[in-house]
Design a protein around this motif. Structure first.
Motif, mmCIF file in Angstrom:
data_model
loop_
_atom_site.group_PDB
_atom_site.id
_atom_site.type_symbol
_atom_site.label_atom_id
_atom_site.label_comp_id
_atom_site.label_asym_id
_atom_site.label_seq_id
_atom_site.Cartn_x
_atom_site.Cartn_y
_atom_site.Cartn_z
ATOM 1 N N LYS A 264 0.864 -1.173 0.000
ATOM 2 C CA LYS A 264 0.000 0.000 0.000
ATOM 3 C C LYS A 264 0.904 1.228 0.000
ATOM 4 O O LYS A 264 1.894 1.264 0.730
ATOM 5 N N PRO A 265 0.616 2.249 -0.809
ATOM 6 C CA PRO A 265 1.489 3.419 -0.802
ATOM 7 C C PRO A 265 1.514 4.055 0.584
ATOM 8 O O PRO A 265 0.511 4.053 1.292
ATOM 9 N N MET A 266 2.685 4.572 0.959
ATOM 10 C CA MET A 266 2.817 5.170 2.284
ATOM 11 C C MET A 266 2.107 6.515 2.327
ATOM 12 O O MET A 266 2.036 7.216 1.323
ATOM 13 N N SER A 267 1.619 6.851 3.496
ATOM 14 C CA SER A 267 0.969 8.146 3.656
ATOM 15 C C SER A 267 2.039 9.237 3.619
ATOM 16 O O SER A 267 3.228 8.973 3.795
ATOM 17 N N ARG A 268 1.605 10.472 3.422
ATOM 18 C CA ARG A 268 2.560 11.591 3.390
ATOM 19 C C ARG A 268 3.289 11.715 4.728
ATOM 20 O O ARG A 268 4.481 11.960 4.764
ATOM 21 N N GLN A 269 2.535 11.518 5.820
ATOM 22 C CA GLN A 269 3.159 11.610 7.145
ATOM 23 C C GLN A 269 4.270 10.571 7.287
ATOM 24 O O GLN A 269 5.328 10.863 7.818
ATOM 25 N N LEU B 5 6.019 9.107 4.855
ATOM 26 C CA LEU B 5 7.148 9.483 3.996
ATOM 27 C C LEU B 5 7.963 10.590 4.650
ATOM 28 O O LEU B 5 9.195 10.562 4.653
ATOM 29 N N LEU B 6 7.265 11.584 5.217
ATOM 30 C CA LEU B 6 7.941 12.707 5.884
ATOM 31 C C LEU B 6 8.749 12.225 7.086
ATOM 32 O O LEU B 6 9.895 12.621 7.290
ATOM 33 N N ARG B 7 8.134 11.333 7.871
ATOM 34 C CA ARG B 7 8.810 10.806 9.058
ATOM 35 C C ARG B 7 10.090 10.082 8.650
ATOM 36 O O ARG B 7 11.145 10.265 9.261
ATOM 37 N N GLN B 8 10.020 9.248 7.584
ATOM 38 C CA GLN B 8 11.210 8.535 7.117
ATOM 39 C C GLN B 8 12.285 9.501 6.631
ATOM 40 O O GLN B 8 13.465 9.308 6.903
ATOM 41 N N ALA B 9 11.866 10.539 5.903
ATOM 42 C CA ALA B 9 12.835 11.526 5.399
ATOM 43 C C ALA B 9 13.522 12.228 6.563
ATOM 44 O O ALA B 9 14.733 12.444 6.544
ATOM 45 N N LYS B 10 12.737 12.569 7.603
ATOM 46 C CA LYS B 10 13.320 13.235 8.784
ATOM 47 C C LYS B 10 14.317 12.303 9.486
ATOM 48 O O LYS B 10 15.370 12.743 9.931
ATOM 49 N N GLU B 11 13.951 11.011 9.590
ATOM 50 C CA GLU B 11 14.858 10.030 10.217
ATOM 51 C C GLU B 11 16.185 9.993 9.476
ATOM 52 O O GLU B 11 17.251 10.037 10.086
ATOM 53 N N ARG B 12 16.114 9.927 8.127
ATOM 54 C CA ARG B 12 17.347 9.863 7.332
ATOM 55 C C ARG B 12 18.135 11.165 7.495
ATOM 56 O O ARG B 12 19.341 11.148 7.689
ATOM 57 N N ALA B 13 17.446 12.302 7.465
ATOM 58 C CA ALA B 13 18.114 13.593 7.580
ATOM 59 C C ALA B 13 18.767 13.745 8.946
ATOM 60 O O ALA B 13 19.893 14.219 9.057
ATOM 61 N N LYS B 14 18.071 13.283 9.998
ATOM 62 C CA LYS B 14 18.606 13.394 11.358
ATOM 63 C C LYS B 14 19.948 12.654 11.449
ATOM 64 O O LYS B 14 20.908 13.161 11.994
ATOM 65 N N GLY B 15 19.991 11.465 10.850
ATOM 66 C CA GLY B 15 21.225 10.688 10.877
ATOM 67 C C GLY B 15 22.361 11.440 10.203
ATOM 68 O O GLY B 15 23.513 11.389 10.657
ATOM 69 N N MET B 16 22.059 12.142 9.117
ATOM 70 C CA MET B 16 23.123 12.863 8.397
ATOM 71 C C MET B 16 23.513 14.135 9.150
ATOM 72 O O MET B 16 24.667 14.522 9.155
ATOM 73 N N LEU B 17 22.546 14.808 9.799
ATOM 74 C CA LEU B 17 22.824 16.076 10.456
ATOM 75 C C LEU B 17 23.556 15.902 11.783
ATOM 76 O O LEU B 17 24.330 16.758 12.176
ATOM 77 N N ASP B 18 23.308 14.768 12.449
ATOM 78 C CA ASP B 18 23.947 14.563 13.751
ATOM 79 C C ASP B 18 25.458 14.430 13.615
ATOM 80 O O ASP B 18 26.190 14.857 14.483
ATOM 81 N N GLY B 19 25.905 13.812 12.536
ATOM 82 C CA GLY B 19 27.358 13.674 12.296
ATOM 83 C C GLY B 19 28.016 12.788 13.343
ATOM 84 O O GLY B 19 27.381 12.285 14.257
ATOM 85 N N PRO B 20 29.319 12.647 13.232
ATOM 86 C CA PRO B 20 30.043 11.771 14.194
ATOM 87 C C PRO B 20 30.165 12.395 15.563
ATOM 88 O O PRO B 20 30.186 13.584 15.723
#
Length: 147
Positions: free
Chosen positions: A125-130, A132-147
């Protein structure tokens, strides 16, 4: 024995002491293990709203009943597969309306769970916008936190 053609989108059906069944959206297959019965003593009548399998000497044992929905008689078949001493009656029923059944016979209890997909060929089933947004934020958080 020849391998049966695998039909994608196979769903669970049910199991009783007498038989098991699985289904796709357009067909269902009932497998009934047979006792040691003489060849030629197995008969199956398929009607739009019921099936009746009889085996053994007359009067014989009967199995079947009223189906929970309608099948197409002319596109429904049955056969007996033998593997040494074991024999199984296989009844393939074409559904008149392509939909999932929750029970085979009208007298069967309604199952607690809906039919489950047995192989993974159903589209997700296609994912809801919420979501998709939550997943994008999760990925972004990982990149922004850095080492």
């Amino acid at each position: 024995p020849p391998e049966m053609l695998h039909v994608p989108g196979q769903y669970s059906g049910g199991e009783t002491k007498e038989y098991t069944w699985t289904q796709t959206k357009s067909e269902l297959e009932v497998r009934i293990p047979l006792p040691d019965v003489p060849e030629g003593s197995v008969k199956c009548d398929i009607l739009p709203r019921s099936f009746m399998l009889t085996f053994g000497n007359t009067p014989g044992v009967a199995l079947g009943g009223e189906l929970s929905a309608v099948v197409v008689m002319d596109d429904s078949v049955w056969s007996v597969e033998r593997d040494g001493v074991k024999a199984v009656a296989i009844i393939s029923l074409r559904k008149a309306i392509p939909e999932l059944w929750t029970r085979l016979l009208a007298t069967d209890a309604e199952p607690e769970a809906a039919p489950q997909l047995l192989d993974g060929l159903e589209r997700k089933k296609p994912m809801s916008r919420q979501e998709l947004l939550r997943q994008a934020k999760e990925r972004a958080k990982g990149m922004l936190d850095g080492p």
